[in-house]
Design a protein around this motif. Structure first.
Motif, PDB file in Angstrom:
ATOM      1  N   ASP A   1       7.241   8.388  -1.473  1.00 53.15           N
ATOM      2  CA  ASP A   1       7.308   8.951  -2.823  1.00 53.15           C
ATOM      3  C   ASP A   1       6.588   8.039  -3.823  1.00 53.15           C
ATOM      4  OD1 ASP A   1       8.403  10.942  -4.737  1.00 53.15           O
ATOM      5  OD2 ASP A   1       9.536   9.210  -5.473  1.00 53.15           O
ATOM      6  N   GLN A   2       6.600   6.753  -3.593  1.00 51.57           N
ATOM      7  CA  GLN A   2       5.953   5.806  -4.499  1.00 51.57           C
ATOM      8  C   GLN A   2       4.427   5.850  -4.404  1.00 51.57           C
ATOM      9  OE1 GLN A   2       7.597   3.945  -6.899  1.00 51.57           O
ATOM     10  NE2 GLN A   2       9.189   5.351  -6.212  1.00 51.57           N
ATOM     11  N   ILE A   3       3.882   6.222  -3.237  1.00 48.79           N
ATOM     12  CA  ILE A   3       2.426   6.212  -3.081  1.00 48.79           C
ATOM     13  C   ILE A   3       1.776   7.591  -3.113  1.00 48.79           C
ATOM     14  CG2 ILE A   3       2.480   4.021  -1.839  1.00 48.79           C
ATOM     15  CD1 ILE A   3       1.841   5.615   0.741  1.00 48.79           C
ATOM     16  N   CYS A   4       2.555   8.646  -2.972  1.00 46.91           N
ATOM     17  CA  CYS A   4       2.004  10.008  -2.971  1.00 46.91           C
ATOM     18  C   CYS A   4       1.467  10.357  -4.368  1.00 46.91           C
ATOM     19  CB  CYS A   4       3.090  11.006  -2.563  1.00 46.91           C
ATOM     20  SG  CYS A   4       2.596  12.730  -2.760  1.00 46.91           S
ATOM     21  N   PRO A   5       0.189  10.731  -4.484  1.00 45.83           N
ATOM     22  CA  PRO A   5      -0.366  11.075  -5.791  1.00 45.83           C
ATOM     23  C   PRO A   5       0.368  12.217  -6.504  1.00 45.83           C
ATOM     24  CG  PRO A   5      -2.139  10.681  -4.242  1.00 45.83           C
ATOM     25  CD  PRO A   5      -0.851  10.687  -3.446  1.00 45.83           C
ATOM     26  N   TYR A   6       0.838  13.218  -5.778  1.00 46.89           N
ATOM     27  CA  TYR A   6       1.584  14.306  -6.419  1.00 46.89           C
ATOM     28  C   TYR A   6       2.903  13.785  -6.980  1.00 46.89           C
ATOM     29  CZ  TYR A   6      -1.378  18.267  -5.211  1.00 46.89           C
ATOM     30  OH  TYR A   6      -2.410  19.161  -5.153  1.00 46.89           O
ATOM     31  N   SER A   7       3.597  12.944  -6.213  1.00 44.03           N
ATOM     32  CA  SER A   7       4.848  12.372  -6.688  1.00 44.03           C
ATOM     33  C   SER A   7       4.616  11.517  -7.928  1.00 44.03           C
ATOM     34  CB  SER A   7       5.506  11.529  -5.592  1.00 44.03           C
ATOM     35  OG  SER A   7       5.900  12.340  -4.507  1.00 44.03           O
ATOM     36  N   LYS A   8       3.532  10.755  -7.917  1.00 40.19           N
ATOM     37  CA  LYS A   8       3.195   9.941  -9.081  1.00 40.19           C
ATOM     38  C   LYS A   8       2.917  10.822 -10.304  1.00 40.19           C
ATOM     39  CE  LYS A   8       1.092   5.988  -6.735  1.00 40.19           C
ATOM     40  NZ  LYS A   8      -0.166   5.214  -6.605  1.00 40.19           N
ATOM     41  N   ALA A   9       2.231  11.930 -10.085  1.00 41.63           N
ATOM     42  CA  ALA A   9       1.849  12.803 -11.191  1.00 41.63           C
ATOM     43  C   ALA A   9       3.047  13.434 -11.885  1.00 41.63           C
ATOM     44  CB  ALA A   9       0.905  13.901 -10.692  1.00 41.63           C
ATOM     45  N   VAL A  10       4.108  13.718 -11.142  1.00 40.39           N
ATOM     46  CA  VAL A  10       5.268  14.391 -11.739  1.00 40.39           C
ATOM     47  C   VAL A  10       6.383  13.432 -12.124  1.00 40.39           C
ATOM     48  CG1 VAL A  10       4.763  16.534 -10.501  1.00 40.39           C
ATOM     49  CG2 VAL A  10       6.432  14.929  -9.550  1.00 40.39           C
TER      50      VAL A  10
ATOM     51  N   SER B   1       3.505  18.969  -0.496  1.00 39.90           N
ATOM     52  CA  SER B   1       4.038  18.713   0.843  1.00 39.90           C
ATOM     53  C   SER B   1       2.983  18.080   1.750  1.00 39.90           C
ATOM     54  CB  SER B   1       4.556  20.014   1.448  1.00 39.90           C
ATOM     55  OG  SER B   1       5.092  19.793   2.722  1.00 39.90           O
ATOM     56  N   ALA B   2       1.770  18.598   1.696  1.00 40.89           N
ATOM     57  CA  ALA B   2       0.696  18.041   2.521  1.00 40.89           C
ATOM     58  C   ALA B   2       0.385  16.602   2.119  1.00 40.89           C
ATOM     59  CB  ALA B   2      -0.552  18.902   2.403  1.00 40.89           C
ATOM     60  N   CYS B   3       0.331  16.352   0.836  1.00 39.19           N
ATOM     61  CA  CYS B   3       0.057  15.010   0.323  1.00 39.19           C
ATOM     62  C   CYS B   3       1.188  14.049   0.694  1.00 39.19           C
ATOM     63  CB  CYS B   3      -0.120  15.088  -1.190  1.00 39.19           C
ATOM     64  SG  CYS B   3      -0.576  13.533  -1.949  1.00 39.19           S
ATOM     65  N   TYR B   4       2.422  14.493   0.492  1.00 37.60           N
ATOM     66  CA  TYR B   4       3.590  13.668   0.798  1.00 37.60           C
ATOM     67  C   TYR B   4       3.675  13.390   2.297  1.00 37.60           C
ATOM     68  CZ  TYR B   4       8.407  12.037   0.863  1.00 37.60           C
ATOM     69  OH  TYR B   4       9.543  11.289   1.063  1.00 37.60           O
ATOM     70  N   SER B   5       3.336  14.366   3.104  1.00 36.85           N
ATOM     71  CA  SER B   5       3.345  14.202   4.552  1.00 36.85           C
ATOM     72  C   SER B   5       2.376  13.094   4.975  1.00 36.85           C
ATOM     73  CB  SER B   5       2.978  15.522   5.231  1.00 36.85           C
ATOM     74  OG  SER B   5       2.972  15.380   6.629  1.00 36.85           O
ATOM     75  N   ALA B   6       1.203  13.075   4.377  1.00 37.82           N
ATOM     76  CA  ALA B   6       0.229  12.022   4.669  1.00 37.82           C
ATOM     77  C   ALA B   6       0.789  10.659   4.254  1.00 37.82           C
ATOM     78  CB  ALA B   6      -1.091  12.305   3.964  1.00 37.82           C
ATOM     79  N   ALA B   7       1.463  10.607   3.110  1.00 39.35           N
ATOM     80  CA  ALA B   7       2.061   9.354   2.635  1.00 39.35           C
ATOM     81  C   ALA B   7       3.148   8.882   3.593  1.00 39.35           C
ATOM     82  CB  ALA B   7       2.617   9.538   1.225  1.00 39.35           C
ATOM     83  N   VAL B   8       3.953   9.809   4.106  1.00 36.09           N
ATOM     84  CA  VAL B   8       4.994   9.454   5.080  1.00 36.09           C
ATOM     85  C   VAL B   8       4.350   8.835   6.319  1.00 36.09           C
ATOM     86  CG1 VAL B   8       6.660  10.446   6.716  1.00 36.09           C
ATOM     87  CG2 VAL B   8       6.748  11.087   4.306  1.00 36.09           C
ATOM     88  N   GLY B   9       3.276   9.439   6.795  1.00 38.56           N
ATOM     89  CA  GLY B   9       2.570   8.907   7.960  1.00 38.56           C
ATOM     90  C   GLY B   9       2.033   7.507   7.717  1.00 38.56           C
ATOM     91  N   LEU B  10       1.472   7.271   6.539  1.00 34.81           N
ATOM     92  CA  LEU B  10       0.952   5.938   6.207  1.00 34.81           C
ATOM     93  C   LEU B  10       2.063   4.900   6.159  1.00 34.81           C
ATOM     94  CD1 LEU B  10      -1.615   6.820   3.390  1.00 34.81           C
ATOM     95  CD2 LEU B  10      -2.129   5.939   5.686  1.00 34.81           C
TER      96      LEU B  10
ATOM     97  N   LEU C   1       7.207   8.227  14.274  1.00 35.41           N
ATOM     98  CA  LEU C   1       7.978   9.372  13.785  1.00 35.41           C
ATOM     99  C   LEU C   1       8.232  10.359  14.921  1.00 35.41           C
ATOM    100  CD1 LEU C   1       6.081   9.997  10.432  1.00 35.41           C
ATOM    101  CD2 LEU C   1       8.369   9.023  10.694  1.00 35.41           C
ATOM    102  N   PRO C   2       9.391  10.997  14.934  1.00 35.67           N
ATOM    103  CA  PRO C   2       9.654  12.022  15.951  1.00 35.67           C
ATOM    104  C   PRO C   2       8.599  13.136  15.874  1.00 35.67           C
ATOM    105  CG  PRO C   2      11.656  11.494  14.721  1.00 35.67           C
ATOM    106  CD  PRO C   2      10.530  10.821  14.015  1.00 35.67           C
ATOM    107  N   ALA C   3       8.315  13.735  17.012  1.00 38.79           N
ATOM    108  CA  ALA C   3       7.307  14.800  17.063  1.00 38.79           C
ATOM    109  C   ALA C   3       7.665  15.978  16.156  1.00 38.79           C
ATOM    110  CB  ALA C   3       7.129  15.284  18.500  1.00 38.79           C
ATOM    111  N   ASN C   4       8.954  16.201  15.948  1.00 42.92           N
ATOM    112  CA  ASN C   4       9.384  17.339  15.133  1.00 42.92           C
ATOM    113  C   ASN C   4       9.701  16.941  13.683  1.00 42.92           C
ATOM    114  OD1 ASN C   4      11.573  15.869  16.039  1.00 42.92           O
ATOM    115  ND2 ASN C   4      12.875  17.649  16.404  1.00 42.92           N
TER     116      ASN C   4
END
Length: 92
Positions: free
Chosen positions: A70-79, A7-16, A25-28
């Motif tokens: 999802d395409q750039i997140c390392p965890y998503s890539k790993a699974v 989740s933390a990794c994916y969150s960073a990817a969403v921000g990028l 992105l909305p504050a919430n």
């Protein structure tokens, strides 16, 4: 723990991705990842659900951000190809 780290990794990817698209992105905005351990016979397996929750954001924009992240997140890539993953963008 795996879901939390993913989740933390994916969150960073969403921000990028949002930054690349010049989307504020909305504050919430939130990321919700659920990982399940299942059993089929004597074999164990994992499956996951990823929800990008971005209230008020355009649905198509949120969907694009969710999938590009999802395409750039390392965890998503790993699974990828190893476990079933359902990806959703929730804007309401």
């Amino acid at each position: 723990m795996f879901a939390g780290a993913w989740s933390a990794c994916y969150s960073a990817a969403v921000g990028l991705v949002a930054k690349e698209k010049n989307v504020v992105l909305p504050a919430n905005t939130a990321i919700d990842i659920e990982v399940d351990l299942g059993v089929t016979g004597n074999a164990y397996f994992l499956q996951a659900r990823i929800n990008l929750v971005a209230p008020g954001l355009d649905q198509e924009v949120a969907y694009a951000i969710a999938h590009e992240a999802d395409q750039i997140c390392p965890y998503s890539k790993a699974v990828r190809g190893n476990i079933g993953v359902v990806l959703k963008a929730i804007t309401a």
